[in-house]
Structures are given as C-alpha cells and as structure tokens.
Write a protein that holds these residues in place. Structure first.
Motif, short mmCIF file in Angstrom:
data_model
loop_
_atom_site.label_atom_id
_atom_site.label_comp_id
_atom_site.label_asym_id
_atom_site.label_seq_id
_atom_site.Cartn_x
_atom_site.Cartn_y
_atom_site.Cartn_z
N GLU A 102 0.81 -1.21 0.00
CA GLU A 102 0.00 0.00 0.00
C GLU A 102 0.85 1.26 0.00
O GLU A 102 0.48 2.28 -0.60
N LEU A 103 2.00 1.21 0.68
CA LEU A 103 2.85 2.40 0.79
C LEU A 103 3.93 2.47 -0.28
O LEU A 103 4.62 3.48 -0.39
N ALA A 104 4.05 1.42 -1.08
CA ALA A 104 5.11 1.37 -2.09
C ALA A 104 5.13 2.58 -3.02
O ALA A 104 6.21 3.10 -3.32
N PRO A 105 3.98 3.08 -3.50
CA PRO A 105 4.05 4.24 -4.40
C PRO A 105 4.70 5.47 -3.77
O PRO A 105 5.24 6.31 -4.49
N LEU A 106 4.65 5.58 -2.44
CA LEU A 106 5.25 6.72 -1.76
C LEU A 106 6.68 6.46 -1.31
O LEU A 106 7.43 7.40 -1.04
N LEU A 107 7.07 5.19 -1.23
CA LEU A 107 8.37 4.86 -0.67
C LEU A 107 9.38 4.39 -1.70
O LEU A 107 10.58 4.55 -1.50
N MET A 108 8.91 3.81 -2.79
CA MET A 108 9.83 3.21 -3.75
C MET A 108 10.03 4.10 -4.96
O MET A 108 9.10 4.79 -5.40
N PRO A 109 11.23 4.08 -5.52
CA PRO A 109 11.47 4.83 -6.76
C PRO A 109 10.72 4.19 -7.91
O PRO A 109 10.09 3.15 -7.77
N ALA A 110 10.80 4.83 -9.05
CA ALA A 110 10.15 4.28 -10.25
C ALA A 110 10.62 2.85 -10.47
O ALA A 110 11.77 2.50 -10.19
N GLU A 111 9.72 2.03 -10.94
CA GLU A 111 10.01 0.61 -11.11
C GLU A 111 11.27 0.40 -11.95
O GLU A 111 11.42 0.95 -13.04
N SER A 112 12.18 -0.39 -11.38
CA SER A 112 13.42 -0.70 -12.09
C SER A 112 13.33 -2.10 -12.68
O SER A 112 12.74 -3.00 -12.06
N PRO A 113 13.91 -2.31 -13.86
CA PRO A 113 13.87 -3.66 -14.42
C PRO A 113 14.71 -4.61 -13.59
O PRO A 113 15.73 -4.24 -13.02
N ALA A 114 14.26 -5.85 -13.50
CA ALA A 114 15.02 -6.85 -12.77
C ALA A 114 16.25 -7.22 -13.59
O ALA A 114 16.25 -7.14 -14.82
N PRO A 115 17.33 -7.61 -12.94
CA PRO A 115 18.52 -8.01 -13.69
C PRO A 115 18.23 -9.25 -14.53
O PRO A 115 17.41 -10.08 -14.16
N ALA A 116 18.92 -9.34 -15.67
CA ALA A 116 18.71 -10.48 -16.54
C ALA A 116 19.11 -11.76 -15.81
O ALA A 116 20.21 -11.88 -15.27
N SER A 117 18.20 -12.72 -15.77
CA SER A 117 18.47 -13.98 -15.06
C SER A 117 17.49 -15.02 -15.53
O SER A 117 16.37 -14.72 -15.93
N ASP A 118 17.94 -16.28 -15.50
CA ASP A 118 17.05 -17.38 -15.86
C ASP A 118 16.07 -17.67 -14.74
O ASP A 118 15.06 -18.35 -14.97
N ARG A 119 16.34 -17.21 -13.52
CA ARG A 119 15.49 -17.49 -12.38
C ARG A 119 14.73 -16.24 -11.97
O ARG A 119 15.28 -15.14 -11.97
N PRO A 120 13.45 -16.40 -11.62
CA PRO A 120 12.68 -15.23 -11.17
C PRO A 120 13.17 -14.77 -9.80
O PRO A 120 13.81 -15.52 -9.06
N CYS A 121 12.84 -13.53 -9.46
CA CYS A 121 13.22 -13.00 -8.15
C CYS A 121 12.46 -13.74 -7.05
O CYS A 121 11.29 -14.08 -7.23
N PRO A 122 13.12 -13.99 -5.93
CA PRO A 122 12.41 -14.61 -4.80
C PRO A 122 11.47 -13.61 -4.16
O PRO A 122 11.52 -12.40 -4.45
N ASP A 123 10.61 -14.09 -3.28
CA ASP A 123 9.71 -13.20 -2.53
C ASP A 123 10.53 -12.57 -1.40
O ASP A 123 10.49 -13.02 -0.25
#
Length: 276
Positions: free
Chosen positions: A182-203
C-alpha cells in the motif's frame, strides 16, 4: 518506567494503594488506547474499550501473577473488550481518521526545519500508513499492531491472541507485505527492471519478514543478501518494508482525552474504595 519501578508500583497497588494503582495504569493507558483505536476504528468505541479494560484490570489486579508482562496482560484484556464491542456493533466504519491533535503530532519530524516537500511527504506517509493498517482484515491487523506497532514479541502476541506462534508469524508476514504494498508508491522509486536472469526473483519481502523473526537459516540469509546486492528492485522493496516498520514503531500515541482520563480515574478510585 523501569521494571523495578513498575514492580514496586504493582506490589503497592495489590496492597490497596489507590495512588499506586492509578499511576501504574496511567503508564499503560496511551498504548492501550492506541491499540483500541486501531482495532475498533471508531473513537467512541475505543474510549469505551479503554475504560472497560482499565477497570477490569483494577478489579483483577490481585489475580495477576506475572506469568506474562503487565502490558501483555492489559492487551489481552483490551483485545477481549474490542471483540465484545465489535459483536455488539451492527455497523463498523470502513475508515479511520486522525483528529486534529493526532494529525499535528503525526506531522512532527526530528528535523527542526524540514522543507515544505519533506513535510508534505511525511503527511502523506502518515495518512497512508494509518489507512493501510485500518484496511487490513482484523485477524491480520491485530498481530501487525501488537508486533510491529506495540513491539510485543511473537510469543507475547500469541499470549494475547491465543494463537500459535506459527499462526502469528504467518499472519504477520502477510500483513507486512500488504502494508508495504500500500505504501510502495510513496516509498519506492520508479520501477526498475530486474537483472537479466534465468530465475525469477524470490519473494524478498516475505524472506525479509521471516529474517526479522529469526526464521531463515544463515545460508538462506546469505543468498538473500547476494540477490539484493544485484537487484535494485528487490532491494528497494526491502528498504520500503524497513521504513514502514520504523514508522510504525515511532508513530506517536493518540492523546487520551482529558475528560476520559478523569472519568477512568474516578471509576478506579470507586473500585478501590469498594474493595476496601
């Protein structure tokens, strides 16, 4: 108040010292009121819960044996009265608002001269945090408030709620993730692309929440830190959760109305007089 000071007051209160009883309950009054406000989501209900809880504590103090901390015992009593209040209410407000005094307190900053943009950002964050907590389902809200706002340990939250520690932590991880989202739009910068990887980001938000509860192994922790070092997006997510939790702990307690304080004091004196 130090633990020895509280213990001395507790013994005096048990012996019938009305002044000690008032002082003891007064120390915990703001936190009980804050808990009631967040759980009831209505000022009048929270005031009723505060009065009923402190009077129940005054009447039952002789039976308190110290199996838990006094604050844990008081939260247990307050939670019971919140549940009773909720069952008696046919309607519940969907939003919680700050009164003028609370809003002023919430806007205070340790910076003696914050700029206009910082002040505006702080106000938006405080309002968004209150709204995010109020928007949680009750079962998630109570563990989040007790653990991350009031600072109880997971075992203490289990004592208050009667839930298992595993259930407490499961609900807590979900609540933290929801509030951060809920607070992410106020706390996080503009969405950055994930680094290139064969594996998805963990939670990483859940992993970081588990890390705070001491529930991940050193090996998993090392892997998480390695991933965060290479993934700005996940690092920003963890940083946002850190800030959310820091703001929860540093949020000011709502001021208990003077009239309510006087009403509670008078009722406590009557309880003591009746017992004598």
């Amino acid at each position: 108040m130090t633990a020895p000071e509280e213990n001395a007051l507790l013994e005096a209160a048990r012996a019938g010292d009305a002044e000690a009883l008032e002082t003891l309950l007064e120390q915990h009054e703001p936190r009980v009121y804050r808990f009631a406000r967040r759980m009831c989501r209505h000022h009048e209900d929270a005031e009723d819960v505060l009065q009923e809880s402190l009077l129940a504590a005054a009447r039952g103090l002789s039976g308190f044996r110290g199996a838990s901390s006094l604050s844990t015992w008081l939260f247990t009593i307050a939670r019971s009265h919140c549940i009773k209040k909720r069952r008696r209410s046919r309607f519940a407000p969907t939003e919680v608002s700050l009164d003028a005094g609370e809003a002023d307190a919430a806007r205070e900053s340790p910076d003696p001269a914050p700029g206009p943009e910082e002040v505006l950002h702080a106000r938006r964050l405080e309002a968004a945090l209150e709204q995010a907590i109020a928007g949680l389902d009750r079962k998630y809200r109570e563990v989040f408030v007790l653990r991350d706002v009031e600072g109880l340990t997971a075992p203490e939250v289990a004592t208050v709620t009667g839930l298992s520690i595993a259930a407490i932590k499961s609900r807590l991880h979900r609540a933290r993730a929801r509030v951060r989202e809920e607070l992410a739009p106020l706390l996080m910068p503009a969405e950055s692309p994930a680094p290139a990887s064969d594996r998805p980001c963990p939670d990483v938000v859940k992993l970081f929440s588990r890390y705070l509860e001491g529930d991940i192994s050193p090996r998993t922790c090392a892997r998480m830190e390695e991933h965060l070092a290479a993934c700005p997006r996940c690092r920003a997510s963890c940083d946002a959760l850190k800030e959310v939790l820091q703001r929860c702990r540093s949020a000011p307690s709502p001021e208990v109305p003077t009239a309510l304080q006087e009403k509670v004091r008078a009722a406590i004196r009557q309880v003591v007089a009746s017992a004598g």
